[in-house]
Enzyme design. Structure first.
Site, short mmCIF file in Angstrom:
data_model
loop_
_atom_site.label_atom_id
_atom_site.label_comp_id
_atom_site.label_asym_id
_atom_site.label_seq_id
_atom_site.Cartn_x
_atom_site.Cartn_y
_atom_site.Cartn_z
N ASP A 149 0.84 -1.20 0.00
CA ASP A 149 0.00 0.00 0.00
C ASP A 149 0.88 1.26 0.00
O ASP A 149 1.82 1.35 -0.76
CB ASP A 149 -0.98 -0.04 1.19
CG ASP A 149 -2.08 1.01 1.09
OD1 ASP A 149 -3.02 0.79 0.30
OD2 ASP A 149 -1.99 2.03 1.77
N TYR A 175 -2.80 11.51 1.41
CA TYR A 175 -3.38 11.45 0.08
C TYR A 175 -3.28 12.79 -0.64
O TYR A 175 -3.06 12.85 -1.84
CB TYR A 175 -4.85 11.00 0.17
CG TYR A 175 -5.01 9.53 0.47
CD1 TYR A 175 -5.39 8.63 -0.52
CD2 TYR A 175 -4.78 9.03 1.75
CE1 TYR A 175 -5.54 7.28 -0.24
CE2 TYR A 175 -4.93 7.69 2.03
CZ TYR A 175 -5.31 6.81 1.03
OH TYR A 175 -5.44 5.48 1.31
N HIS A 190 -5.19 -7.20 -0.74
CA HIS A 190 -4.43 -6.00 -0.42
C HIS A 190 -3.75 -6.07 0.95
O HIS A 190 -2.76 -5.37 1.18
CB HIS A 190 -5.38 -4.79 -0.47
CG HIS A 190 -4.69 -3.48 -0.46
ND1 HIS A 190 -3.76 -3.11 -1.41
CD2 HIS A 190 -4.78 -2.42 0.39
CE1 HIS A 190 -3.32 -1.89 -1.17
NE2 HIS A 190 -3.92 -1.45 -0.07
#
Length: 460
Positions: A232, A378, A434
């Site tokens: 990730d 982000y 994931h």
């Protein structure tokens, strides 16, 4: 040829030349960028800042008052609407399943909080100050090396993960087994702003900047050379560490290998059109149909767009809100593990994970109020330089990719090798998603060992 035709031809040639130059500039390799090893991210001015290099022991210590307050909040669950008939997880987290999990959290998990806290404290944990921030990390040394070589490895998580992802894998890495000639010394940091690591007070703490902090942490601990495993956001940060510090990284191993350069994306598009030209037939469904993957990302990436634009808004809605935090994070563990779990009434959460393990993650975010500071990454990473330009710099660090079937982002070797020039391992697995370290720790551990063994065979 008349004047108009000559003018048109000359203009066409000129435009074609400009286009070719733009393509050349877009696809050309870039040198390793210079980094600022001392950039300050703490509060206030750095003018009088003197870094405290002490490494201090750390333990979770949340007592009765904090837990009683959480129990009281879980006693007041809002009146959740019934899910639409047959909707399962397709409209989001199924409210029937949510009620079950909240009841378990309140009436079972929290009743055993002392045991859960002891579990989370089972490995030695520390904090140290790096570039103005208190960085938390787990540091586990092998008990006995049996005269074997000890290899340092930094293990990096992402969002909405935490150091908890690696609890099942740490003992495997730090014990002498499987005929290895070596044993690992494991460092698992909480990324800045995640969990027990301090969040920045300054704008701009991107993945590239975090890569410098993580490298400085390893240097603080005495490691001039080390391995990396990551997934990730950790995969983005680890990739940048292997790009910026090529003489220091012994090997880069990831569950989400990427080449986000323009050339890497172009090759991914071409591969989607002619997949059997770049892949073995049995591996095509790991990557393609490309449009199916794009459709999935569009359907499931609403949180990404929100966090990449207004992280403080969603953070304010979730901070101190255990119900909202649980539903927001656990949904990612469902669809991130297997997209088909959207069609299950229970979201497939307990097919691979225990509720205790999932709630450990929620507790880390809840107790530290770190949902806002973690989602700010982000915004900082959502720019051209972070997304594309850094991957235009090749790295010669040996790389290994563990490709699990339902990982949210995959690229072929053909696309990766323009950036990862020394890609020596690329294993495909028929299952896994994931959160592979938590879902399939034995498989992932085996892949890491196989990768490092390849490097040992090169040295023999």
């Amino acid at each position: 040829m008349g004047f108009f035709m000559r003018f048109t031809l000359a203009g066409t040639v000129l435009l074609l030349g400009l286009l070719l130059k733009q393509c050349h500039d877009l696809f050309k390799e870039l040198p390793v960028p210079e980094v600022d090893y001392r950039e300050y991210w703490g509060p206030g001015s750095s003018e009088n800042y003197v870094e405290n290099i002490e490494v201090k022991p750390f333990e979770l210590s949340y007592g009765t008052e904090v837990i009683q307050e959480l129990k009281a909040k879980l006693d007041k669950v809002p009146n959740l609407p019934e899910p639409l008939e047959g909707s399962n997880f397709e409209y989001g987290f199924n409210s029937n399943r949510l009620r079950e999990i909240l009841k378990y959290w309140r009436s079972d998990y929290l009743m055993r909080w002392d045991a859960r806290q002891k579990f989370l404290n089972q490995f030695p944990q520390f904090k140290t100050q790096i570039q103005g921030l208190d960085i938390h990390f787990i540091h586990v040394k092998p008990k006995e090396s049996d005269h074997k070589r000890v290899l340092p490895i930094i293990v990096l998580h992402g969002w909405p993960g935490s150091v908890r992802e690696f609890y099942e894998m740490i003992p495997k890495l730090t014990t002498s087994s499987d005929g290895k000639k070596y044993v690992f010394e494991v460092i698992v940091p909480s990324l800045p702003g995640f969990g027990f690591s301090q969040g920045t007070s300054k704008r701009g703490l991107s993945a590239a900047k975090m890569a410098v902090i993580m490298r400085n942490l390893m240097v603080r601990l005495g490691f001039s050379k080390f391995y990396i495993h990551c997934g990730d956001w950790g995969a983005v940060i680890g990739n940048l560490m292997a790009t910026f510090f090529q003489s220091e990284v012994l090997g880069f191993h990831s569950t989400m290998c990427m080449n986000n350069s323009p050339l890497g994306h172009l090759k991914t598009l071409i591969g989607g059109t002619f997949p059997t030209f770049v892949l073995k037939p049995e591996h095509v469904n790991h990557y393609f149909p490309y449009l199916d993957r794009v459709k999935f990302m569009l359907e499931e990436s609403g949180y990404f767009h929100l966090q990449a634009t207004k992280p403080d808004t969603i953070g304010a809605a979730l901070t101190g809100n255990p119900v909202g935090l649980a539903v927001y994070i656990l949904e990612k563990f469902s669809t991130g593990t297997n997209p088909s779990f959207r069609f299950l009434e229970d979201g497939g959460l307990e097919k691979y994970f225990s509720l205790d393990a999932l709630l450990d993650h929620i507790m880390i975010y809840y107790l530290t109020d770190s949902v806002t500071t973690s989602t700010r990454l982000y915004v900082e990473a959502f720019n051209i330089r972070e997304l594309m330009d850094y991957d235009r710099t090749p790295t010669v660090v040996p790389a290994g990719c563990a490709k699990f079937r339902y990982e949210i982002y995959q690229q072929t070797d053909w696309a990766l090798k323009d950036h990862l020039r020394n890609l020596i391992q690329n294993n495909h697995y028929p299952d896994g998603g994931h959160f592979a370290a938590l879902q399939m720790p034995d498989v992932l551990y085996g892949d890491i060992v196989q990768f490092v063994n390849r490097l040992y065979r090169r040295e023999d």
